[in-house]
Design an enzyme around this catalytic site. Structure first.
Site, PDB file in Angstrom:
ATOM      1  CE  LYS A 132      48.215  22.470  13.032  1.00 16.81           C
ATOM      2  NZ  LYS A 132      46.871  23.035  12.826  1.00 16.81           N
ATOM      3  CG  ASN A 133      45.884  20.485  10.186  1.00 16.67           C
ATOM      4  OD1 ASN A 133      45.924  20.874  11.352  1.00 16.67           O
ATOM      5  ND2 ASN A 133      46.149  21.281   9.169  1.00 16.67           N
ATOM      6  CB  CYS A 154      42.469  32.779  13.898  1.00 14.54           C
ATOM      7  SG  CYS A 154      42.530  32.171  12.221  1.00 14.54           S
ATOM      8  NE  ARG A 184      39.896  29.047  10.115  1.00 13.11           N
ATOM      9  CZ  ARG A 184      40.984  28.473  10.627  1.00 13.11           C
ATOM     10  NH1 ARG A 184      41.895  29.211  11.168  1.00 13.11           N
ATOM     11  NH2 ARG A 184      41.121  27.161  10.616  1.00 13.11           N
ATOM     12  CG  ASP A 211      47.394  24.663   5.946  1.00  4.43           C
ATOM     13  OD1 ASP A 211      46.925  23.625   6.427  1.00  4.43           O
ATOM     14  OD2 ASP A 211      46.783  25.752   5.948  1.00  4.43           O
ATOM     15  NE  ARG A 271      47.417  27.080  17.349  1.00  2.00           N
ATOM     16  CZ  ARG A 271      46.312  27.530  16.750  1.00  2.00           C
ATOM     17  NH1 ARG A 271      46.176  28.801  16.494  1.00  2.00           N
ATOM     18  NH2 ARG A 271      45.346  26.710  16.418  1.00  2.00           N
TER      19      ARG A 271
HETATM   20  C1  EPZ Z   1      41.491  23.120   8.080  1.00  2.00           C
HETATM   21  O1  EPZ Z   1      40.867  24.260   8.637  1.00  2.00           O
HETATM   22  C2  EPZ Z   1      42.920  23.126   8.600  1.00  2.00           C
HETATM   23  N1  EPZ Z   1      42.911  23.023  10.061  1.00  2.00           N
HETATM   24  C3  EPZ Z   1      43.624  24.403   8.182  1.00  2.00           C
HETATM   25  O2  EPZ Z   1      44.976  24.325   8.639  1.00  2.00           O
HETATM   26  C4  EPZ Z   1      43.623  24.470   6.655  1.00  2.00           C
HETATM   27  O3  EPZ Z   1      44.236  25.670   6.245  1.00  2.00           O
HETATM   28  C5  EPZ Z   1      42.174  24.416   6.148  1.00  2.00           C
HETATM   29  O4  EPZ Z   1      41.538  23.214   6.644  1.00  2.00           O
HETATM   30  C6  EPZ Z   1      42.100  24.400   4.631  1.00  2.00           C
HETATM   31  O5  EPZ Z   1      42.813  23.310   4.134  1.00  2.00           O
HETATM   32  C7  EPZ Z   1      42.762  21.799  10.610  1.00  2.00           C
HETATM   33  O6  EPZ Z   1      42.628  20.798   9.933  1.00  2.00           O
HETATM   34  C8  EPZ Z   1      42.779  21.749  12.116  1.00  2.00           C
HETATM   35  P1  EPZ Z   1      37.904  24.878   6.036  1.00  2.00           P
HETATM   36  P2  EPZ Z   1      39.246  24.448   8.514  1.00  2.00           P
HETATM   37  O7  EPZ Z   1      36.666  24.576   6.800  1.00  2.00           O
HETATM   38  O8  EPZ Z   1      38.614  23.116   8.590  1.00  2.00           O
HETATM   39  C9  EPZ Z   1      35.300  28.726   5.083  1.00  2.00           C
HETATM   40  C10 EPZ Z   1      46.922  25.056   9.706  1.00  2.00           C
HETATM   41  O9  EPZ Z   1      47.713  25.970   9.420  1.00  2.00           O
HETATM   42  N2  EPZ Z   1      34.271  28.108   5.951  1.00  2.00           N
HETATM   43  O10 EPZ Z   1      38.320  23.951   4.936  1.00  2.00           O
HETATM   44  O11 EPZ Z   1      38.844  25.495   9.458  1.00  2.00           O
HETATM   45  C11 EPZ Z   1      36.543  29.110   5.865  1.00  2.00           C
HETATM   46  O12 EPZ Z   1      36.389  30.368   6.464  1.00  2.00           O
HETATM   47  C12 EPZ Z   1      45.434  25.288   9.602  1.00  2.00           C
HETATM   48  O13 EPZ Z   1      47.268  23.901  10.068  1.00  2.00           O
HETATM   49  C13 EPZ Z   1      33.019  28.713   6.030  1.00  2.00           C
HETATM   50  O14 EPZ Z   1      32.772  29.741   5.393  1.00  2.00           O
HETATM   51  O15 EPZ Z   1      39.148  25.006   7.032  1.00  2.00           O
HETATM   52  C14 EPZ Z   1      37.604  29.116   4.796  1.00  2.00           C
HETATM   53  O16 EPZ Z   1      37.547  30.328   4.089  1.00  2.00           O
HETATM   54  C15 EPZ Z   1      45.097  26.719   9.244  1.00  2.00           C
HETATM   55  N3  EPZ Z   1      32.077  28.160   6.834  1.00  2.00           N
HETATM   56  C16 EPZ Z   1      37.163  27.972   3.871  1.00  2.00           C
HETATM   57  O17 EPZ Z   1      35.765  27.758   4.146  1.00  2.00           O
HETATM   58  C17 EPZ Z   1      32.314  27.009   7.539  1.00  2.00           C
HETATM   59  O18 EPZ Z   1      31.398  26.530   8.245  1.00  2.00           O
HETATM   60  C18 EPZ Z   1      37.891  26.661   4.108  1.00  2.00           C
HETATM   61  O19 EPZ Z   1      37.810  26.383   5.499  1.00  2.00           O
HETATM   62  C19 EPZ Z   1      33.590  26.408   7.454  1.00  2.00           C
HETATM   63  C20 EPZ Z   1      34.556  26.967   6.639  1.00  2.00           C
END
Ligand code: EPZ
Length: 419
Positions: free
Chosen positions: A22-23, A118, A123, A307, A399
């Site tokens: 999915k990711n 969420c 996020r 995850d 999902r």
């Molecule tokens: C991706 O989410 C994945 N989703 C998530 O999987 C996964 O848990 C996450 O990466 C971490 O590996 C998809 O790929 C669709 P991040 P993403 O940006 O990209 C903070 C699942 O269960 N952050 O790496 O949203 C954020 O809040 C899902 O399949 C900011 O502060 O994750 C988090 O604390 C859940 N500002 C951390 O960074 C930003 O602009 C990592 O988030 C972006 C992120």
């Protein structure tokens, strides 16, 4: 409202075939907006988030032929592409923010809904926006939408992410692919799904290469090519079923995977006493009576993935002694703990740490899913109990897990969907 009923205490035995990721599919689907050529993608998982991303692409004007049965898709983004991504679609699937990069790169403007938070956290997308502004994007946030434009188009630059972010890395790789000149991205996330995205973009004619530790160099191109691409396997689905086998004292063969990509997960399972035999593209996992306790934290790849944190927590409830997991990525990703405690677990949360007592026997219960990975952890716990558990709000599960009850039934689980 659909529910899942699970009657536990069965050793899971047999083969489970892992679906496409999915990711990995989500950023690849978003990236197709860069191209006016034909795009053919296979091995997409049949999960809700993919359907939502296809709805989002269609709302932007993409012509999408989706053969659900064969899990393949033909996308034509050659003309009449709009640059407005609505709240109604982006709010249910935060990966909708990934259309921002390609729309700006190709059309120099975009109006995309802020994804909103969420269950697992706020996020934010500040890292995405700050990095895009380094490519010449001007933006303002108004009424929950990002109004962005690049009057002279995107111009390559050197960008160092303030924090490792999977989505921001993906958005910027996609956006830089059509920017004028060279972009160097530093402090990138290096998840396998990002490598899959890069491989797909390269086949589309983009000029992208890994140029150092967490560093990616992109030279913008003008022309793209028709592309056929197969999405990689879902490593989180694979890890989930590996834990299911360990948890139920089973003997499961997980197929259609690349073991070296999940080395960390394999080593952690081995470290706590699970027997794992990895071959070319399969892994066999044997359940063991003795699970050792452990202290670990989640971290960006190649660390232990956030995850899989909820799923591992269930297994550690069976360990011989107290374990501890620190959740370093998201600020609220222990929503499964109170539900597991209702099943008899003894998990204490202190800040971003979960302290998990071992030697627990879960009791069947009526349960509530809160987010994708928390939902599956409740299923795992229910598989070990006597009696019938019922999981509500399973839209969270749908999902990200393709045919979960069919796959689990195939290895002996007593699980069925009711409405
Ligand atoms: C991706 O989410 C994945 N989703 C998530 O999987 C996964 O848990 C996450 O990466 C971490 O590996 C998809 O790929 C669709 P991040 P993403 O940006 O990209 C903070 C699942 O269960 N952050 O790496 O949203 C954020 O809040 C899902 O399949 C900011 O502060 O994750 C988090 O604390 C859940 N500002 C951390 O960074 C930003 O602009 C990592 O988030 C972006 C992120």
């Amino acid at each position: 409202m659909e529910k899942l009923e699970v009657i536990g205490v069965k050793k899971l035995k047999g083969n489970i075939k892992i679906s496409g990721s999915k990711n990995s599919s989500l950023p690849i689907l978003a990236a197709t907006l860069l191209s006016d050529k034909k795009v053919h993608i296979i091995n997409l998982p049949k999960v809700k988030d993919i359907e939502t991303m296809i709805l989002l692409l269609r709302s932007l004007g993409s012509k999408v032929k989706f053969n659900k049965k064969k899990k393949l898709i033909n996308i034509d983004n050659s003309k009449n592409i709009k640059t407005f991504a609505s709240y109604s679609l982006v709010k249910t699937m935060r990966a909708g923010i990934l259309v921002l990069g390609p729309l700006l790169a190709r059309f120099w403007k975009a109006k995309v809904s802020l994804p909103g938070g969420c269950a697992i956290g706020a996020r934010p997308v500040d890292i995405h926006l700050k990095a895009l502004s380094k490519l010449g994007v001007k933006y303002k946030i108004k009424n929950g939408y990002i109004h962005a434009n690049a009057p002279k188009g995107l111009i390559g630059n050197i960008i160092k992410f303030s924090k490792i972010s999977v989505g921001a890395t993906e958005n910027l790789i996609i956006a830089s692919s059509l920017a004028k000149g060279k972009t160097i991205l530093k402090n990138c996330a290096i998840e396998p799904e990002i490598k899959d995205l890069i491989n797909c973009l390269r086949k589309m004619g983009c000029n992208i290469k890994w140029s150092g530790k967490r560093t990616i160099t992109i030279i913008g191109v003008k022309k793209l090519l028709d592309v056929k691409y197969k999405v990689m396997f879902d490593r989180i689905e694979a890890g989930t079923y590996m834990i299911a086998s360990a948890l139920t004292g089973g003997n499961m063969k997980i197929t259609n995977i690349v073991p070296k990509i999940i080395n960390t997960e394999i080593n952690i399972l081995k470290k706590i006493g699970v027997k794992v035999i990895a071959k070319e593209n399969t892994i066999r996992v044997f359940g063991t009576k003795k699970i050792k306790s452990i202290k670990l934290k989640t971290s960006p790849y190649p660390g232990f993935p956030t995850d899989l944190q909820a799923q591992l927590m269930v297994l550690l409830c069976k360990a011989d002694g107290r374990s501890e997991i620190s959740e370093e990525i998201f600020e609220n990703r222990f929503m499964h703990a109170p539900e597991l405690n209702r099943m008899g677990a003894k998990i204490r949360i202190s800040g971003n740490r979960a302290i998990i007592e071992g030697n627990i026997n879960f009791k069947a219960a009526e349960l509530m899913a809160t987010d994708l990975r928390a939902s599956v952890s409740l299923i795992l716990a229910a598989l070990t109990t006597k009696g019938k558990s019922v999981l509500n709000r399973i839209y969270h599960l749908d999902r990200g897990y393709e045919y979960i009850e069919r796959k689990l039934r195939k290895v002996g689980a007593r699980i069925k969907r009711t409405s």
